[in-house]
Design an enzyme around this catalytic site. Structure first.
Site, PDB file in Angstrom:
ATOM      1  CD  GLN A  82      -3.019  -1.185   2.169  1.00 14.87           C
ATOM      2  OE1 GLN A  82      -2.484  -2.053   3.307  1.00 14.87           O
ATOM      3  NE2 GLN A  82      -4.127  -0.919   2.562  1.00 14.87           N
TER       4      GLN A  82
ATOM      5  CG  HIS B 165      -1.368  -5.992   5.221  1.00 16.24           C
ATOM      6  ND1 HIS B 165      -1.260  -5.678   6.450  1.00 16.24           N
ATOM      7  CD2 HIS B 165      -2.299  -5.691   4.693  1.00 16.24           C
ATOM      8  CE1 HIS B 165      -1.811  -5.009   7.046  1.00 16.24           C
ATOM      9  NE2 HIS B 165      -2.821  -5.009   5.639  1.00 16.24           N
TER      10      HIS B 165
ATOM     11  CG  ASN C 276      -3.998  -7.364   7.178  1.00 17.91           C
ATOM     12  OD1 ASN C 276      -4.269  -6.687   9.083  1.00 17.91           O
ATOM     13  ND2 ASN C 276      -4.356  -6.896   6.637  1.00 17.91           N
ATOM     14  CD  GLU C 277      -7.946  -6.253   7.973  1.00 21.98           C
ATOM     15  OE1 GLU C 277      -8.396  -6.575   6.930  1.00 21.98           O
ATOM     16  OE2 GLU C 277      -8.581  -5.769   9.409  1.00 21.98           O
TER      17      GLU C 277
HETATM   18  C1  GAL Z   1      -7.740  -2.747   6.554  1.00 22.92           C
HETATM   19  C2  GAL Z   1      -6.826  -3.799   5.781  1.00 22.92           C
HETATM   20  C3  GAL Z   1      -5.557  -2.467   5.679  1.00 22.92           C
HETATM   21  C4  GAL Z   1      -5.959  -0.940   5.561  1.00 22.92           C
HETATM   22  C5  GAL Z   1      -7.299  -0.823   6.007  1.00 22.92           C
HETATM   23  C6  GAL Z   1      -8.318  -0.119   5.665  1.00 22.92           C
HETATM   24  O1  GAL Z   1      -8.529  -3.817   6.420  1.00 22.92           O
HETATM   25  O2  GAL Z   1      -6.123  -4.368   7.237  1.00 22.92           O
HETATM   26  O3  GAL Z   1      -4.811  -2.798   4.915  1.00 22.92           O
HETATM   27  O4  GAL Z   1      -6.281  -0.980   3.736  1.00 22.92           O
HETATM   28  O5  GAL Z   1      -8.455  -1.987   6.006  1.00 22.92           O
HETATM   29  O6  GAL Z   1      -9.536  -0.228   5.018  1.00 22.92           O
END
Ligand code: GAL
Length: 409
Positions: A19, A111, A155-156
């Site tokens: 990002q 990520h 991540n997530e």
């Molecule tokens: C999360 C993600 C990030 C960022 C954020 C805002 O889900 O880990 O990379 O994009 O949302 O939308």
């Protein structure tokens, strides 16, 4: 009245490699961005790969004592089994730059992005994914164990599987419940094995035990009308979306803390009976209005408190690894940060061990399929010149970071 945090409380901001760095040409997102004419390419993103020192100067100026970043797998291992020494040296410089500024790193290993070669092997759909991820993890952790205490393996996992394999909005654009389940299983197994591997490496090197977790995306599911279907939907979504991934890792003793990414509320309103409706119908009417971010997500600080209280039963520390707002209204950003910090403080008073709060994000950045327009940054980026400008909300947050307390409402 002041709400004080512990002296060791972590306060900072987060980014992720794809990002902000720019030119991550060996991963599946880059390939996907380039392949579709209507997709927004990340290109140089924030040129953070070159400008990380300047960006960390800003974080220091803003009194951050921690910074969450991710190490881009596709840079470290651009071909299967071939590790890039210059890229490893780059991330060593990045971690050194943080250390020099007295900023503690929180390092994410996955990520959302994957090396292109890895996706060609079938990616997370194949059991081999776990071996590949461990090989990368081993290399990175052996290199950087000495300088890193906090690791986020993945991540997530739920968001990655949901957008990539169920909704089909993100690469690899699959739409299959079965594949979603397989991917979630492989991500969970990879975390559990990576957890043990990371701990073994620290032991072998006589290093103090690390803190290892995932970052779980949690949403405050609430209903707009107290119907039976709505109550059931809230129960199911909370159980399966929010708690399931944490629970299964908790049961395998593979969490030293719980990493929480929280953004806001999902207002549930089931229109028809059936599993799909129970799991996905939301209310579109504006009859329980909350302020919204520029992507239309409901701002709901109380939801953070409620979720933290739900996590209390695990008796584990919690680190808020992401919380943030995209908006063109910087006063609203400041209101958002204060609101969520107050709720975190309230949860601490009510017995939850919260280790820190990491704002998403340090910089405006590439917001995946949305491109560059949503502005999450404490620091504004002018994408024409890549010039950085600290927003007023960042200076306000800097006072909290310095003094370790904020005023109660
Ligand atoms: C999360 C993600 C990030 C960022 C954020 C805002 O889900 O880990 O990379 O994009 O949302 O939308």
């Amino acid at each position: 009245m002041a709400m004080e945090f512990d002296k060791k409380f972590l306060l900072g901001a987060a980014t992720s490699a794809h990002q902000v760095e720019g030119n991550n040409k060996n991963n599946d997102w880059w390939a996907w961005e380039q392949a579709g004419s209507r997709r927004i390419p990340s290109l140089e993103a924030c040129r953070h790969y070159q400008l990380y020192r300047e960006d960390f100067d800003l974080a220091k100026e803003l009194n951050h004592n921690c910074h969450r970043l991710s190490i881009e797998w596709s840079r470290i291992e651009p071909e299967s089994g071939k590790f890039s020494e210059p890229e490893i040296a780059h991330y060593r410089d990045v971690l050194d730059a943080l250390k020099k500024r007295g900023i503690q790193p929180v390092v994410t290993l996955h990520h959302f992005t994957n090396p292109v070669w890895f996706m060609r092997t079938g990616g997370w759909l194949k059991p081999s994914a776990c071996e590949y991820f461990l090989r990368f993890t081993e290399r990175i952790v052996k290199e950087f164990a000495k300088d890193v205490k906090f690791w986020v393996t993945i991540n997530e996992p739920n968001v990655y599987a949901y957008y990539g394999y169920l909704l089909g909005d993100w690469p690899p654009q699959e739409k299959s419940l079965l594949k979603t389940k397989i991917v979630l299983d492989h991500l969970a197994l990879s975390h559990i094995r990576a957890y043990r591997l990371i701990h073994d490496i620290y032991k072998q090197n006589n290093l103090a035990s690390p803190m290892v977790s995932i970052s779980a995306n949690l949403q405050a599911f609430e209903y707009c009308r107290p119907t039976l279907a709505n109550k059931l939907a809230v129960y199911l979504r909370n159980k399966f979306y929010n708690l399931h991934s944490i629970e299964r890792l908790f049961c395998r003793d593979s969490l030293d803390y719980i990493g929480v990414n929280y953004y806001g509320r999902a207002l549930v309103d089931v229109k028809k009976f059936g599993l799909r409706h129970l799991l996905s119908d939301n209310c579109n009417e504006n009859h329980l209005p909350l302020k919204k971010n520029s992507l239309g997500w409901d701002i709901y600080p109380l939801g953070l408190y409620k979720l933290l209280m739900q996590l209390k039963k695990y008796k584990l520390p919690v680190l808020i690894t992401e919380n943030g707002i995209c908006t063109d209204n910087d006063a609203l950003r400041w209101e958002y940060i204060q609101g969520h910090l107050r709720q975190a403080h309230r949860a601490i008073e009510d017995g939850v061990e919260v280790l820190g709060y990491i704002y998403w994000s340090l910089l405006d950045n590439f917001e995946w399929d949305k491109g560059f327009w949503p502005r999450f940054g404490l620091v504004e980026i002018d994408y024409k010149t890549l010039e950085r400008k600290i927003r007023p909300s960042a200076f306000e947050y800097a006072k909290i970071c310095k003094e370790n307390y904020l005023e109660a409402e």
